[in-house]
Design an enzyme around this catalytic site. Structure first.
Site, PDB file in Angstrom:
ATOM      1  N   CYS A 104      36.443  34.953  45.035  1.00 64.31           N
ATOM      2  CA  CYS A 104      37.704  34.215  45.115  1.00 64.31           C
ATOM      3  C   CYS A 104      37.556  32.702  45.336  1.00 64.31           C
ATOM      4  CB  CYS A 104      38.592  34.842  46.176  1.00 64.31           C
ATOM      5  SG  CYS A 104      40.357  34.454  45.981  1.00 64.31           S
ATOM      6  N   GLU A 120      38.778  41.530  45.052  1.00 67.20           N
ATOM      7  CA  GLU A 120      38.613  41.236  46.477  1.00 67.20           C
ATOM      8  C   GLU A 120      39.570  42.108  47.284  1.00 67.20           C
ATOM      9  OE1 GLU A 120      38.558  37.180  49.232  1.00 67.20           O
ATOM     10  OE2 GLU A 120      40.025  37.349  47.604  1.00 67.20           O
ATOM     11  N   LYS A 178      31.060  36.376  51.197  1.00 67.18           N
ATOM     12  CA  LYS A 178      31.775  35.204  50.699  1.00 67.18           C
ATOM     13  C   LYS A 178      31.395  33.964  51.508  1.00 67.18           C
ATOM     14  CE  LYS A 178      36.600  33.766  49.883  1.00 67.18           C
ATOM     15  NZ  LYS A 178      38.000  34.227  50.041  1.00 67.18           N
TER      16      LYS A 178
END
Length: 281
Positions: free
Chosen positions: A155, A43, A114
């Protein structure tokens, strides 16, 4: 059954995009030179700073993003499938934290924004509010590679198992979790969560990570991991930048799913309080 080599690149990116791109390029070339056919970056691969202002100032529309152009050229140069863990992209007046899968000809094979925003207070008192700067994604993404389907996440998504269940039940045999996991929470939760996602969904999990200290008082945990569908750690890095690689046997997914066909065992049930029936994902 297909066997190939996958590699997770661990970086210590700061707020100098050119320097970060050079470092990423060196590691990707090393991984490709060692035989990796799928190479994955963490990321914020192009730039990481704890300052929202710095991140905004270094975000660009996708078609103008210098980092995406550089990574596309890198994939074409090395002839690997390259996962750009994420870069910050200007989108509808906000930033998107966007992950890309690039094919060996440099084309964008898939993109994923995300979904889950990291709004939390760390044990040491640091407050992070991603939702104040980023527009969350709304769509799960299943990408197609020569070796099988790949579910893309980023993440903080890791803490939401229903996303991974949906990806696995849609056909994913690989799950990617590029991260800049906070050091305080990483020490306690990183390995347990990643192994759980592999075991629950009978998938390979690839987790390339950021490591070290970053500008703006960001500290990331590192420990990039490659985990097999039985939950075994095949490769792991420590606290420094580098490359973790492993041989991946897609036949292992079929073998483990044959032993434990739990992806087909979900049952509908009534939610607590008498709500509508829900299906476990």
């Amino acid at each position: 059954m297909t066997i190939f080599k996958a590699a997770c690149v661990q970086l210590n990116s700061g707020n100098d995009m050119a320097a970060n791109l050079r470092a990423a390029g060196e590691h990707v070339r090393a991984a490709a030179g060692a035989g990796a056919q799928l190479v994955m970056l963490p990321e914020y691969a192009a730039l990481l700073d704890g300052s929202g202002r710095v991140m905004r100032e270094n975000s660009y529309p996708e078609e103008q993003h210098p980092a995406l152009s550089a990574f596309r050229a890198l994939a074409q140069e090395t002839r690997v499938w390259l996962l750009v863990g994420s870069i910050t992209v200007k989108s509808d007046g906000a930033m998107a934290n966007r992950s890309y899968l690039l094919s060996p000809d440099g084309a964008v094979a898939a993109r994923y924004d995300k979904i889950h925003m990291f709004d939390a207070t760390l044990p040491g008192g640091t407050v992070i509010r991603e939702s104040s700067a980023y527009q969350p994604g709304a769509h799960a993404v299943l990408a197609h590679t020569p070796w099988g389907a790949l579910g893309m996440t980023v993440c903080y998504d890791l803490r939401f198992p229903q996303l991974y269940r949906k990806l696995a039940q849609a056909g994913a045999i690989f799950l990617t979790v590029p991260s800049s996991f906070q050091r305080e929470t990483g020490i306690a939760h990183w390995h347990a969560l990643l192994r759980a996602r592999a075991i629950e969904n009978l998938c390979y999990v690839f987790a390339p990570a950021m490591c070290g200290d970053h500008p703006g008082n960001r500290k990331s945990y590192g420990h990039s991991l490659i985990i097999d569908p039985w939950g075994k750690v095949l490769a792991e890095l420590g606290d420094e930048a580098g490359v973790a690689a492993a041989e991946i046997d897609t036949g292992e997914v079929a073998r483990v799913r044959g032993l434990l066909p739990s992806l087909g065992h979900d049952r509908e049930f009534t939610a607590p309080g008498g709500g509508a029936g829900e299906r476990v994902r």
